[in-house]
Write a protein that holds these residues in place. Structure first.
Motif, PDB file in Angstrom:
ATOM      1  N   HIS A   1      70.853 104.735  17.640  1.00  0.00           N
ATOM      2  CA  HIS A   1      70.664 105.970  17.911  1.00  0.00           C
ATOM      3  C   HIS A   1      70.628 107.062  18.243  1.00  0.00           C
ATOM      4  N   GLU A   2      71.660 107.223  17.357  1.00  0.00           N
ATOM      5  CA  GLU A   2      71.690 109.018  16.766  1.00  0.00           C
ATOM      6  C   GLU A   2      70.328 108.908  15.128  1.00  0.00           C
TER       7      GLU A   2
ATOM      8  N   HIS B   1      67.824 110.207  17.461  1.00  0.00           N
ATOM      9  CA  HIS B   1      68.260 112.183  17.713  1.00  0.00           C
ATOM     10  C   HIS B   1      67.337 112.659  16.757  1.00  0.00           C
TER      11      HIS B   1
ATOM     12  N   GLU C   1      69.037 111.759  25.343  1.00  0.00           N
ATOM     13  CA  GLU C   1      69.931 110.652  25.239  1.00  0.00           C
ATOM     14  C   GLU C   1      69.427 109.183  26.113  1.00  0.00           C
TER      15      GLU C   1
ATOM     16  N   HIS D   1      75.746 113.923  28.761  1.00  0.00           N
ATOM     17  CA  HIS D   1      75.199 112.118  28.653  1.00  0.00           C
ATOM     18  C   HIS D   1      74.802 111.846  29.826  1.00  0.00           C
TER      19      HIS D   1
END
Ligand code: ZN
Length: 423
Positions: free
Chosen positions: A277-278, A281, A356, A400
């Motif tokens: 997920h990071e 980004h 997100e 979020h």
């Protein structure tokens, strides 16, 4: 007192009213749903954990309101109460040079506002966080952090203020453009030195140990085409039991940092999903776009300051006498801008929530949606995040998406692990 006074007081009343209304709604909504765990989470989250989250979230919301009230009172005391004007006369008494007078005013202003913030910060750590079992700091550590932060703020901030004030007086009508360039250079410099020089003042970073977790992470990095100069574990548990993972630095100094609390709590596939997920980004350019936005917005505000700086109504409207120093213009501007931009919060929040969702989809593609859901549920539980926020409050503030919506969306993305090659 003039039309600007009226506009400012109106904006302040509006912001305060909306803030209080949202907080009330939020606490009310959480309390209404306190008696039962939402069906989707009933298997993983006990009623006791759900109620702890409800109590923690509503306590924090109430504390946030108290904090805002103190801030609003300070704002009025500083402007119409004459405190800034008085600090300015103190600073003028200390030095002859306008540059040093201005720097002293900004330093005094920072000291006064920090001193008011201090008891609130102490209360948050040793009353609220401790009561819910999150705080791991001793009072000595808290004081040590405070001293280190102050020294650091002075070491970085004072030279910056001197340069900015000098540009304001020396560069003519387009001074704000020069300040903007300096501000960008300063931000990039701080980002560059943060991982190696600043963060280690507060935490210990150890390279991640060889083993199955590390090789798994390296595989994911290779699959996503991501290069970094190291995987680190940070002793976040020294201060708090809240867990996290983040990227820091950029270019060659880019590091991936895991809180030890996160590694202790999640299993390897969950950690991989969180990291994916990071990585999303980064790979989807969220990080760089957010930074570009910040720079564009700060240019717009500096141009605005360039205009109001020479307007008598700006100072007189805030209870300060005109002509005033450049430093006074800066301080007043920093104080009042958030009042006028408060109602833009939902725009920034929804932009962030969009990112997100995109990062979640990225994680589903390169790792596993199912593992990410399982990690998120553990994190919601461990951090006592409410699963039942008020929808309006959430739309206004939350960076979020609410737990339920986020997880529903992930579940439609399937179990993940498509094993496709990155492009
Ligand atoms: Zn994210």
């Amino acid at each position: 007192m003039n039309d600007f006074t009226a506009a400012f007081l109106l904006a302040l009343a509006l912001a305060a009213g909306v803030r209080l209304w949202l907080a009330r709604r939020h606490v009310h909504h959480i309390m209404q749903h306190r008696q039962s765990v939402p069906r989707e989470f009933a298997d993983e989250i006990s009623l006791a954990a759900h109620q702890k989250a409800a109590d923690y979230s509503s306590t924090r919301t109430r504390f946030g309101v108290l904090h805002s009230m103190v801030d609003w009172a300070m704002l009025l005391v500083l402007t119409f109460g004459g405190l800034l004007q008085w600090l300015d006369s103190v600073a003028r008494g200390w030095f002859d040079s306008p540059l040093l007078q201005g720097t002293a005013l900004i330093a005094l202003f920072t000291l006064v506002t920090s001193a008011v913030d201090l008891p609130l910060s102490y209360y948050r750590t040793f009353s609220i966080e401790s009561r819910f079992g999150f705080n791991k700091m001793t009072r000595a550590m808290w004081a040590g952090d405070l001293i280190k932060q102050s020294v650091l703020a002075a070491a970085l901030g004072l030279p910056l203020i001197l340069v900015v004030l000098w540009l304001m007086q020396a560069m003519g009508a387009l001074w704000w453009l020069y300040v903007w360039l300096v501000w960008i250079a300063f931000s990039v410099l701080v980002l560059a030195v943060y991982p190696a020089f600043i963060a280690p003042l507060f935490n210990k970073f150890s390279p991640m140990q060889e083993g199955s977790l590390k090789s798994r992470i390296e595989q994911l990095l290779a699959k996503c085409g991501f290069r970094s100069s190291g995987l680190f574990v940070m002793d976040g548990s020294r201060r708090s039991s809240h867990g996290n993972a983040y990227f820091t630095g950029f270019g060659k100094t880019k590091r991936i940092v895991f809180f030890d609390t996160l590694i202790a709590r999640l299993n390897e596939s969950e950690i991989e999903a969180v990291l994916a997920h990071e990585l999303g980004h980064f790979k989807l350019n969220h990080v760089i776009r957010r930074m570009a936005w910040t720079f564009v917005v700060s240019l717009a505000f500096l141009a605005l300051l360039g205009w109001v700086k020479d307007e008598a109504w700006f100072y007189q409207g805030l209870g300060v006498s005109y002509p005033a120093s450049d430093a006074m213009a800066l301080v007043l501007f920093m104080l009042v801008v958030p009042v006028f931009t408060f109602l833009l919060n939902p725009l920034a929040a929804s932009y962030s929530r969009k990112h997100e969702f995109e990062a979640d989809a990225y994680a589903a593609r390169y790792s596993s949606a199912r593992e990410l859901v399982s990690a998120l549920v553990k994190l919601y539980k461990d951090n006592a995040s409410t699963l039942t926020p008020d929808p309006v409050h959430s739309a206004f503030y939350d960076s979020h998406p609410p737990a339920r919506i986020r997880i529903e969306r992930l579940q439609t993305l399937g179990p993940g692990n498509l094993r496709e090659t990155p492009t």
